[in-house]
Write a protein that holds these residues in place. Structure first.
Motif, PDB file in Angstrom:
ATOM      1  N   ALA A  65       0.108   1.234  11.468  1.00 50.15           N
ATOM      2  CA  ALA A  65      -0.970   0.330  11.067  1.00 50.15           C
ATOM      3  C   ALA A  65      -1.441   0.584   9.635  1.00 50.15           C
ATOM      4  N   THR A  66      -1.043   1.720   9.060  1.00 46.64           N
ATOM      5  CA  THR A  66      -1.479   2.065   7.716  1.00 46.64           C
ATOM      6  C   THR A  66      -0.261   2.485   6.884  1.00 46.64           C
ATOM      7  N   PRO A  67      -0.389   2.498   5.558  1.00 48.97           N
ATOM      8  CA  PRO A  67       0.710   2.977   4.719  1.00 48.97           C
ATOM      9  C   PRO A  67       1.098   4.425   5.031  1.00 48.97           C
TER      10      PRO A  67
ATOM     11  N   GLN B  42       0.840   6.004   7.918  1.00 52.17           N
ATOM     12  CA  GLN B  42       1.594   6.012   9.172  1.00 52.17           C
ATOM     13  C   GLN B  42       3.024   5.523   8.942  1.00 52.17           C
ATOM     14  N   TRP B  43       3.199   4.515   8.103  1.00 50.68           N
ATOM     15  CA  TRP B  43       4.545   4.023   7.797  1.00 50.68           C
ATOM     16  C   TRP B  43       5.362   5.122   7.119  1.00 50.68           C
TER      17      TRP B  43
ATOM     18  N   GLY C  34       0.793  -1.214   0.000  1.00 51.17           N
ATOM     19  CA  GLY C  34       0.000   0.000   0.000  1.00 51.17           C
ATOM     20  C   GLY C  34       0.831   1.274   0.000  1.00 51.17           C
TER      21      GLY C  34
END
Length: 134
Positions: free
Chosen positions: A70-72, A74-75, A40
């Motif tokens: 937990a999400t792209p 956030q990464w 993602g």
């Protein structure tokens, strides 16, 4: 952010920004970082790389570590590939965008301006319009 990006931690904000900009401007380093990204992430980058380089998200300013992402988005925030630009806005740093574009500023170069089709006006139209253009 520096540690999650694989860079040495520092307490000096100037050297931290310099190190992060160096990573984002390095095609090999940035390529390795993105290659190890979860599913993602590349989709988010593809939407932002050619612009507009900003987006609206929830809680952009909440600190997040890569291990807790937990999400792209956030990464990307944890690794410095997206930066908060307000409570609910993120921006792709210029260095990252240019590197991801292969150093190009435009998707397709246009060496010549587009052709302009002339518009024919009657003498009456010109005479009636001219006084209003002072």
């Amino acid at each position: 952010m520096l540690t999650d990006a694989g860079l040495a931690a520092t307490h000096d904000s100037v050297s931290a920004v310099t190190a992060l900009a160096g990573l984002l401007g390095d095609p090999v380093g940035l390529g390795e970082l993105v290659a190890g990204a979860p599913e993602g992430v590349t989709g988010v980058l593809e939407r932002l790389v050619w612009g507009p380089p900003y987006g609206e998200v929830r809680d952009a300013t909440v600190p997040v570590r890569a291990a807790d992402a937990a999400t792209p988005v956030q990464w990307l925030l944890a690794h410095g590939l997206l930066l908060p630009a307000g409570r609910h806005n993120v921006v792709l740093p210029r260095e990252a965008a240019l590197t991801l574009r292969g150093g190009r500023a435009h998707r397709t170069p246009e060496p010549l301006p587009p052709a302009v089709a002339p518009v024919t006006r009657t003498a009456k139209t010109v005479n009636l319009t001219a006084p209003g253009r002072r």
